[in-house]
Design a protein around this motif. Structure first.
Motif, short mmCIF file in Angstrom:
data_model
loop_
_atom_site.label_atom_id
_atom_site.label_comp_id
_atom_site.label_asym_id
_atom_site.label_seq_id
_atom_site.Cartn_x
_atom_site.Cartn_y
_atom_site.Cartn_z
N ARG A 1 0.84 -1.21 0.00
CA ARG A 1 0.00 0.00 0.00
C ARG A 1 0.87 1.26 0.00
NH1 ARG A 1 -2.87 -2.80 3.90
NH2 ARG A 1 -2.04 -1.44 5.51
N GLY A 2 1.96 1.25 0.76
CA GLY A 2 2.84 2.40 0.80
C GLY A 2 3.48 2.69 -0.55
N LEU A 3 3.95 1.65 -1.23
CA LEU A 3 4.56 1.85 -2.55
C LEU A 3 3.52 2.30 -3.57
CD1 LEU A 3 7.03 -1.19 -2.70
CD2 LEU A 3 7.55 1.22 -2.20
N LYS A 4 2.32 1.75 -3.47
CA LYS A 4 1.25 2.18 -4.38
C LYS A 4 0.93 3.66 -4.16
CE LYS A 4 -3.35 0.95 -5.96
NZ LYS A 4 -4.46 0.01 -5.86
N PHE A 5 0.88 4.08 -2.89
CA PHE A 5 0.63 5.49 -2.55
C PHE A 5 1.73 6.38 -3.15
CE2 PHE A 5 1.74 9.08 0.15
CZ PHE A 5 0.57 9.81 0.11
N LEU A 6 2.98 6.00 -2.94
CA LEU A 6 4.08 6.80 -3.48
C LEU A 6 4.00 6.89 -5.00
CD1 LEU A 6 7.09 5.64 -1.28
CD2 LEU A 6 5.94 7.86 -1.23
N ALA A 7 3.72 5.77 -5.65
CA ALA A 7 3.62 5.78 -7.12
C ALA A 7 2.50 6.71 -7.58
CB ALA A 7 3.37 4.36 -7.64
N SER A 8 1.42 6.77 -6.85
CA SER A 8 0.29 7.62 -7.24
C SER A 8 0.59 9.10 -7.08
CB SER A 8 -0.96 7.26 -6.43
OG SER A 8 -0.86 7.74 -5.10
N ARG A 9 1.59 9.44 -6.30
CA ARG A 9 1.93 10.84 -6.03
C ARG A 9 3.08 11.36 -6.90
NH1 ARG A 9 -2.34 10.08 -3.85
NH2 ARG A 9 -2.94 10.81 -1.79
N GLN A 10 3.63 10.48 -7.73
CA GLN A 10 4.74 10.89 -8.58
C GLN A 10 4.23 11.73 -9.75
OE1 GLN A 10 6.88 7.71 -10.54
NE2 GLN A 10 8.78 8.93 -10.60
N ASP A 11 4.90 12.83 -10.01
CA ASP A 11 4.57 13.67 -11.16
C ASP A 11 5.02 12.97 -12.44
OD1 ASP A 11 3.81 16.70 -11.83
OD2 ASP A 11 5.47 16.08 -13.13
N ARG A 12 4.35 13.28 -13.55
CA ARG A 12 4.74 12.69 -14.84
C ARG A 12 6.20 12.97 -15.19
NH1 ARG A 12 2.03 11.67 -19.14
NH2 ARG A 12 0.07 10.67 -18.90
N GLY B 1 8.59 12.84 -13.21
CA GLY B 1 9.47 11.96 -12.45
C GLY B 1 9.70 12.33 -11.01
N TYR B 2 9.34 13.53 -10.61
CA TYR B 2 9.62 13.97 -9.23
C TYR B 2 8.42 13.81 -8.32
CZ TYR B 2 7.18 18.21 -10.74
OH TYR B 2 6.25 19.09 -11.22
N TRP B 3 8.68 13.95 -7.04
CA TRP B 3 7.64 14.08 -6.03
C TRP B 3 7.71 15.52 -5.55
CZ3 TRP B 3 9.68 9.47 -7.19
CH2 TRP B 3 8.83 8.37 -7.21
N ALA B 4 6.56 16.17 -5.48
CA ALA B 4 6.51 17.59 -5.13
C ALA B 4 6.42 17.75 -3.61
CB ALA B 4 5.32 18.26 -5.80
N GLN B 5 7.00 18.84 -3.14
CA GLN B 5 6.99 19.18 -1.72
C GLN B 5 7.36 20.64 -1.58
OE1 GLN B 5 5.66 18.50 0.82
NE2 GLN B 5 6.79 17.09 2.06
N ASP B 6 7.05 21.23 -0.45
CA ASP B 6 7.52 22.58 -0.17
C ASP B 6 9.02 22.55 0.01
OD1 ASP B 6 4.72 23.60 1.97
OD2 ASP B 6 4.88 23.40 -0.20
N ILE B 7 9.68 23.61 -0.46
CA ILE B 7 11.14 23.71 -0.36
C ILE B 7 11.47 24.96 0.43
CG2 ILE B 7 13.29 23.99 -1.67
CD1 ILE B 7 11.90 22.44 -3.94
N GLY B 8 12.44 24.85 1.26
CA GLY B 8 12.85 25.98 2.07
C GLY B 8 14.06 25.64 2.92
N PHE B 9 14.12 26.25 4.09
CA PHE B 9 15.26 25.99 4.96
C PHE B 9 14.87 26.24 6.41
CE2 PHE B 9 15.32 30.31 3.45
CZ PHE B 9 15.56 31.07 4.58
N LYS B 10 15.58 25.56 7.29
CA LYS B 10 15.36 25.71 8.72
C LYS B 10 16.04 27.00 9.16
CE LYS B 10 15.98 23.15 13.03
NZ LYS B 10 15.09 24.02 13.71
N LEU B 11 15.34 27.76 9.98
CA LEU B 11 15.89 28.99 10.52
C LEU B 11 15.46 29.09 11.97
CD1 LEU B 11 17.42 31.62 10.00
CD2 LEU B 11 15.26 32.66 9.36
N ASN B 12 16.44 29.00 12.86
CA ASN B 12 16.19 28.96 14.30
C ASN B 12 15.26 27.79 14.60
OD1 ASN B 12 17.82 31.25 14.73
ND2 ASN B 12 16.12 32.57 14.15
N THR B 13 14.08 28.04 15.13
CA THR B 13 13.17 26.94 15.44
C THR B 13 12.07 26.79 14.39
OG1 THR B 13 11.79 28.38 16.80
CG2 THR B 13 13.57 27.15 17.92
N GLY B 14 12.10 27.59 13.37
CA GLY B 14 11.06 27.54 12.34
C GLY B 14 11.58 26.98 11.03
N TYR B 15 10.73 27.01 10.05
CA TYR B 15 11.07 26.57 8.71
C TYR B 15 10.53 27.60 7.74
CZ TYR B 15 11.72 23.44 4.72
OH TYR B 15 12.15 22.89 3.54
N ASN B 16 11.39 28.16 6.93
CA ASN B 16 10.98 29.15 5.94
C ASN B 16 10.82 28.48 4.58
OD1 ASN B 16 10.95 31.28 7.73
ND2 ASN B 16 13.09 31.78 7.38
#
Length: 179
Positions: free
Chosen positions: A62-73, A75-90
């Protein structure tokens, strides 16, 4: 210029950030444990309980099927991108192709015994690998959409695993540059 958006410290925003990272890691860990269990199963006697259960196998599937369903055509998997700053995430970019998340997802497929170009998830591995190979810069840094060194490390590990399985020259060249 990239606008930096500060995410809320509310638990739900952390959950959204990790909506793909957590499943990818859990699948990777479950598959790794299952493989260890396969090796251990051969050494245990009939009085001991086997580590691999049908329930665990179904969970991994089920986990692999879920991951496959979330892959963009692409080839990547999308996510927010940023960086850790102090105790937060920008967050600098939202829902974009992410080198680290893509590498973790692909490692999950490899840990499940899948190989690029073959089997049920061979196409997912092929597309994901092509995406990551396109992300390798001339100096060897593996980056896309502002992803950082942590993501580079996961992609480098993926290239090492795939090269060990396939001996592909393009993967070897990218791996050497990345290291």
């Amino acid at each position: 210029a990239t606008t930096t958006m500060k995410t809320s410290k509310h638990p739900k925003s952390r959950f959204r950030r990790s909506r793909l990272v957590i499943p990818a890691c859990l699948v990777f860990i479950s598959v790794a444990e299952a493989q260890q269990g396969n090796r251990t199963k051969r050494r245990i006697n009939s009085n001991q309980q086997a580590f691999i259960t049908r329930k665990l196998e179904k969970s991994v599937d089920r986990g692999l099927k879920f991951l496959a369903s979330r892959q963009d055509r692409a080839g990547y998997w999308a996510q927010d991108i940023g960086f850790k700053l102090n105790t937060g995430y920008n967050v600098t970019k939202r829902n974009r192709g992410h080198v680290g998340v893509s590498a973790l997802a692909l490692l999950s497929f490899l840990a499940g015994g899948h190989v690029p170009g073959r089997g049920e998830y061979g196409d997912n591995l092929d597309r994901g690998l092509k995406y990551l190979l396109r992300c390798v810069k001339e100096n060897g840094y593996i980056q896309d959409n502002g992803s950082r060194m942590y993501s580079h490390a996961f992609a480098t590990l993926l290239f090492a695993e795939i090269y060990g399985m396939t001996r592909r020259r393009d993967v070897r060249d990218a791996l050497q540059r990345a290291i």
